[in-house]
Each structure stands twice: as structure tokens, then as C-alpha cells.
Design an enzyme around this catalytic site. Structure first.
Site, short mmCIF file in Angstrom:
data_model
loop_
_atom_site.label_atom_id
_atom_site.label_comp_id
_atom_site.label_asym_id
_atom_site.label_seq_id
_atom_site.Cartn_x
_atom_site.Cartn_y
_atom_site.Cartn_z
N HIS A 1 1.04 11.65 -28.19
CA HIS A 1 0.86 10.34 -27.56
C HIS A 1 0.21 9.35 -28.51
O HIS A 1 0.59 8.18 -28.56
CB HIS A 1 -0.03 10.46 -26.31
CG HIS A 1 0.76 10.60 -25.05
ND1 HIS A 1 0.20 11.04 -23.87
CD2 HIS A 1 2.06 10.35 -24.78
CE1 HIS A 1 1.14 11.05 -22.94
NE2 HIS A 1 2.27 10.65 -23.47
N ARG B 1 -2.76 22.38 -15.12
CA ARG B 1 -1.78 21.34 -15.43
C ARG B 1 -1.98 20.78 -16.84
O ARG B 1 -1.05 20.24 -17.45
CB ARG B 1 -1.83 20.22 -14.38
CG ARG B 1 -0.72 19.19 -14.59
CD ARG B 1 -0.52 18.22 -13.46
NE ARG B 1 0.59 17.32 -13.79
CZ ARG B 1 1.19 16.50 -12.95
NH1 ARG B 1 0.80 16.45 -11.71
NH2 ARG B 1 2.19 15.73 -13.34
N GLU C 1 -4.45 17.81 -12.09
CA GLU C 1 -4.81 18.10 -13.49
C GLU C 1 -6.30 18.39 -13.72
O GLU C 1 -6.93 17.82 -14.61
CB GLU C 1 -4.35 16.94 -14.39
CG GLU C 1 -4.15 17.36 -15.82
CD GLU C 1 -3.44 16.33 -16.67
OE1 GLU C 1 -2.37 15.85 -16.27
OE2 GLU C 1 -3.98 16.00 -17.73
N HIS D 1 1.04 16.80 -26.71
CA HIS D 1 0.94 15.41 -26.25
C HIS D 1 -0.34 14.72 -26.67
O HIS D 1 -0.39 13.49 -26.72
CB HIS D 1 1.06 15.34 -24.72
CG HIS D 1 2.47 15.55 -24.23
ND1 HIS D 1 3.16 16.70 -24.48
CD2 HIS D 1 3.31 14.75 -23.52
CE1 HIS D 1 4.37 16.61 -23.94
NE2 HIS D 1 4.48 15.44 -23.36
N LYS E 1 7.81 23.51 -14.91
CA LYS E 1 6.90 22.37 -14.70
C LYS E 1 6.36 22.41 -13.27
O LYS E 1 5.16 22.22 -13.04
CB LYS E 1 7.60 21.03 -14.98
CG LYS E 1 6.68 19.87 -14.60
CD LYS E 1 6.83 18.60 -15.36
CE LYS E 1 5.69 17.66 -14.98
NZ LYS E 1 5.88 16.29 -15.40
N GLU F 1 10.64 18.41 -24.53
CA GLU F 1 9.84 18.88 -23.37
C GLU F 1 10.31 20.28 -22.95
O GLU F 1 9.52 21.08 -22.47
CB GLU F 1 9.96 17.90 -22.20
CG GLU F 1 9.43 16.49 -22.48
CD GLU F 1 7.92 16.41 -22.68
OE1 GLU F 1 7.21 17.41 -22.46
OE2 GLU F 1 7.45 15.32 -23.07
N HIS G 1 9.78 9.20 -27.16
CA HIS G 1 8.71 10.06 -26.64
C HIS G 1 8.85 11.50 -27.19
O HIS G 1 7.92 12.05 -27.78
CB HIS G 1 8.77 10.06 -25.11
CG HIS G 1 7.72 10.89 -24.45
ND1 HIS G 1 6.39 10.54 -24.46
CD2 HIS G 1 7.81 12.07 -23.79
CE1 HIS G 1 5.70 11.47 -23.81
NE2 HIS G 1 6.53 12.40 -23.39
N ARG H 1 0.81 -1.24 0.00
CA ARG H 1 0.00 0.00 0.00
C ARG H 1 0.84 1.28 0.00
O ARG H 1 0.37 2.34 0.38
CB ARG H 1 -0.98 0.03 1.18
CG ARG H 1 -1.96 -1.10 1.17
CD ARG H 1 -3.16 -0.80 2.02
NE ARG H 1 -4.05 -1.94 2.04
CZ ARG H 1 -3.99 -2.92 2.92
NH1 ARG H 1 -3.10 -2.86 3.89
NH2 ARG H 1 -4.84 -3.90 2.87
N LYS I 1 3.41 11.93 -11.26
CA LYS I 1 2.69 10.91 -12.04
C LYS I 1 3.56 9.67 -12.17
O LYS I 1 4.73 9.77 -12.56
CB LYS I 1 2.38 11.44 -13.44
CG LYS I 1 1.25 12.45 -13.49
CD LYS I 1 0.88 12.73 -14.94
CE LYS I 1 -0.19 13.78 -15.03
NZ LYS I 1 -0.51 14.12 -16.44
N ASN J 1 0.01 19.26 -21.46
CA ASN J 1 -0.36 18.31 -22.52
C ASN J 1 -0.19 18.88 -23.91
O ASN J 1 -0.47 18.20 -24.90
CB ASN J 1 -1.83 17.86 -22.35
CG ASN J 1 -2.02 17.14 -21.05
OD1 ASN J 1 -1.09 16.53 -20.55
ND2 ASN J 1 -3.22 17.21 -20.49
#
Ligand code: NAD
Length: 355
Positions: A242, A231, A227, A238, A217, A179, A259, A115, A137, A235
Site C-alpha cells: 500500500h 483478518r 480485523e 499490503h 477470504k 490477491e 493495486h 444513513r 470494507k 494484509n
């Protein structure tokens, strides 16, 4: 370099990071330490890192094969088993030493083992320094769907040491650079302009540039950790990037894109959409397109590639209520989130990319 304070964890730079790490080990009663690496960071980064570590605790190294293809639940299962077999408990500490694949996967493994146990990120690629290791993330891919499974959970600290970049390939450096370009485009025009003449930048400048990217960032994430609004700015590039990355990953006839390479295309396409929505002017668009195209090789899209890429957009986690939302730029250095974009405009963007 000043430490950057993120939501509940510090981001240290260079030598200060190792001091902070050793102090953290002294102040916390950990039972043992697990260092998660991939096959490359085991070879190139671990020998640099281990001499800094001052501890009497048992250190176990857990290695998995490098590459995005291994950022999946099978690798997590393997690592959870090893952690169990080697006496991992709720007071174990995990140190993730690697690029975004290691920090994403290692953060997820740690956040779910018993956990949740403490973890620390030591990013070793440019991309993971300026992006993946900051913001909380963590997660893994599900088949070809990027980052489909994951959690938002922060490390105890992030330690950025640019010396690790000495062994990183130029291609991987370019991937991370995408980025950094994004940070300029969405937040800081002057920062973007630093990259207009790449020849004027040398390796020594990277410390300061990485620092500014992390600051940007972090400023964005701090305002909106989960987000819900701002935030989403991160993206930019992206949404399409993506989908393109996933499509090239699953399609055997295509070379897998890094990426940053996919995001670079995504930023050109989404800048074109920003232009068509009158959010940027033609001069700004051409500056973005020519700068990015001067750094990255052109990607060839066949006519029948576009439809499946559009279908992949539907699986983007950022979609809500079945609509595809874009973060577009409103002038260089500003962002406009939650923009609905018609398919027709996306097709036009691909058409323009080729020209
Ligand atoms: P990566 O982790 O696969 O690293 C790229 C390659 O470089 C790998 O082969 C790795 O072993 C090797 N490598 C790492 N450090 C090295 C070094 N110092 N010297 C030599 N080789 C080294 O890829 P990446 O580009 O770092 O990260 C990409 C991943 O990050 C993607 O999975 C992406 O989804 C994720 N990501 C996450 C976030 C986030 O917010 N969590 C943000 C952006 C990207």
C-alpha cells in the site's frame, strides 16, 4: 457452484446469482434501482447485465470516470447529489457493477446515503471478484492515502459472474492474480502450488480458482469481521504494498502501479522479512520470489524513493499506537500476525528485491 455464505450475506456464482437477484427484487419492496458503473463497466458490463434484470422498477444508471484517481469524496458528493435529484430514498437499491473502485465507492455511498440503503455488489474485475467485493470494507481515498475514509458494512448479496472477465485486459487480470497468490501463501499451500506453472492454467480453470479464493477470504473474514486478529492475515504484502502504491500514485515522475502490481512487490519484500525472522526457509523464499517475478515486471526503486515510502507506512490504517505491525508468513500457507519489523530490515528487503 455452491453459494458461499458470508457474515449476513450470500455470495452467488454465475447464473444462480441472477435468479437470486430477481427473487430478492420480488421479495423486497424497493422504490427504485440505481446502478453505479464507471466509464468502462458502463460500456463493457452493463449491456451484459441489463437483460438479466426482471423488474418493473425505474432503473437509473450513475456513471463516473474510471480509475483509482476518482475513488474520492468528490465523486461521492456527485453521486449523493444525483441520488437525491433522481428520487433516491431509504427504500432505493444500489447495484455496484464494476471493479474494486466501483464496489468500494458504491458501497460507501450506499452505506452513508440517508444513513444507509441496501446495496448489491457485482464485481467485474478479477481483483474485485476474489477480494474487494467480499468482506464488507467500503471506502474512498483521501488524497494519496488509500482507503483512508470508509465503513465496514455488508451488501445484501454478491454476484460473481466470470463472464465479465472476457473484456478485462491481461494487465488487470495479473493485478487480480496477486490477491489469489496471497490467499495461497497465507492459507493454503496446495492452492499456492497451483500457480507455480501458470502456463498449465487456462481460462476455464478460473471459475474454480476464483471460488477457492473467495472461500479462503470468506473463512478468514467470518472469524474476525472487524480485523481485531486473524483478518490481519489478509494484509500480507499490503503493509509495504500500500505504501508503494500510494507513493507511485502521488509521484508524477512514476508510472502509477495497479493495486496487484504493488501487492506483488509487497509480498516479495514481506517474504524476505519472514525469511530473516526465520519464519520461512530460503527455498520457500526463492520459490515465492521467482514465481512472483516471473509474472510481474520488476519495479525500479531509486535510493531516494525508500524514505518517503517508509514515511507513508506510518499512515497505514492498520497501525496501532504508532507502531508498524506486519502480517508475515510462517511457512507457505500459514500466517503470523502483529509482527514488529525494524526499519533496517525493511531497507534490506528493498535491497534484496533488486537482486
Ligand atoms: P478498478 O475498479 O479500477 O478496475 C480496473 C479497470 O478495469 C478500470 O478501468 C475499470 O473500469 C475496468 N474494468 C472493470 N471491469 C471490467 C471489465 N469486465 N471489462 C473491461 N474493463 C473493466 O480496479 P480493481 O483492480 O478492480 O480494484 C482496485 C480497487 O479495489 C482499489 O481501490 C483497492 O483499494 C480496492 N480493494 C478493496 C478491497 C476491499 O476489501 N474492499 C480489497 C482489495 C482491493
Amino acid at each position: 457452484m455452491q453459494t458461499i455464505q458470508a457474515n449476513n450475506y450470500p455470495i452467488y456464482f454465475n447464473a444462480k446469482g441472477y435468479e437470486a437477484l430477481n427473487l430478492h427484487l420480488k421479495e423486497n419492496k424497493y422504490s427504485n434501482i440505481f446502478i453505479i458503473v464507471d466509464s468502462s463497466t458502463n460500456e463493457f458490463c452493463l449491456p451484459k447485465f441489463l437483460p438479466y434484470l426482471e423488474t418493473e422498477l425505474t432503473i437509473e444508471i450513475i456513471e463516473f470516470e474510471a480509475g483509482e484517481a476518482n475513488k474520492n469524496i468528490d465523486t461521492c458528493v456527485e453521486i449523493w447529489k444525483v441520488l437525491t435529484e433522481l428520487g433516491g430514498d431509504r427504500k432505493s437499491l444500489v447495484i455496484n457493477l464494476g471493479g474494486g473502485v466501483v464496489t468500494d465507492l458504491g458501497g460507501f455511498v450506499s452505506s452513508t446515503f440517508k444513513r444507509g440503503i441496501d446495496f448489491i455488489h457485482i464485481p467485474t474485475t478479477l481483483l474485485s471478484m476474489v477480494d474487494a467485493s467480499v468482506g464488507g470494507k467500503n471506502g474512498v481515498d483521501l488524497g494519496n492515502l488509500k482507503n483512508q475514509i470508509g465503513v465496514i458494512n455488508v451488501p445484501k448479496m454478491v454476484l460473481i459472474d466470470t463472464n465479465y472477465l472476457e473484456t478485462l485486459s491481461q494487465t488487470e487480470m495479473r493485478s487480480g492474480l496477486a490477491e489469489m497468490l496471497k490467499h495461497g501463501l497465507i492459507y493454503d499451500r496446495a492452492y499456492w502450488e497451483r500457480f507455480l506453472d501458470l502456463k498449465a492454467i487456462d481460462f476455464a480453470d478460473f471459475d474454480e480458482l476464483i471460488y477457492r479464493s473467495v472461500e479462503i477470504k470468506n473463512e478468514i473474514v467470518k472469524q474476525d469481521p472487524t480485523e481485531k486478529n486473524i483478518r490481519k492475515a489478509l494484509n500480507f504484502g499490503h503493509t509495504l504494498g500500500h505504501a508503494i502504491e500510494s507513493y507511485f500514485l502521488e509521484n508524477e515522475s512514476k508510472t502509477t502501479l495497479l493495486h496487484g502490481e504493488a501487492i506483488a512487490v509487497g509480498m516479495i519484500l514481506e517474504s524476505y522479512i519472514s525469511l530473516q525472522k526465520n519464519l520461512i526457509n530460503t527455498e520457500e523464499y526463492l520459490e515465492i520470489k521467482s514465481t512472483i517475478k516471473s509474472i510481474y515486471d520488476d519495479i525500479t526503486f531509486e535510493k531516494n524513493d525508500i524514505e518517503p515510502i517508509l514515511e507513508l507506512l506510518i499512515h497505514d490504517k492498520k497501525n496501532e499506537f504508532g507502531t508498524i505491525q506486519f502480517a508475515l508468513i510462517e511457512g507457505i500457507g500459514n500466517i503470523k500476525i502483529n509482527q514488529l519489523v525494524e526499519n533496517e530490515l525493511i531497507l534490506d528487503a528493498f535491497q534484496d528485491y533488486k537482486s
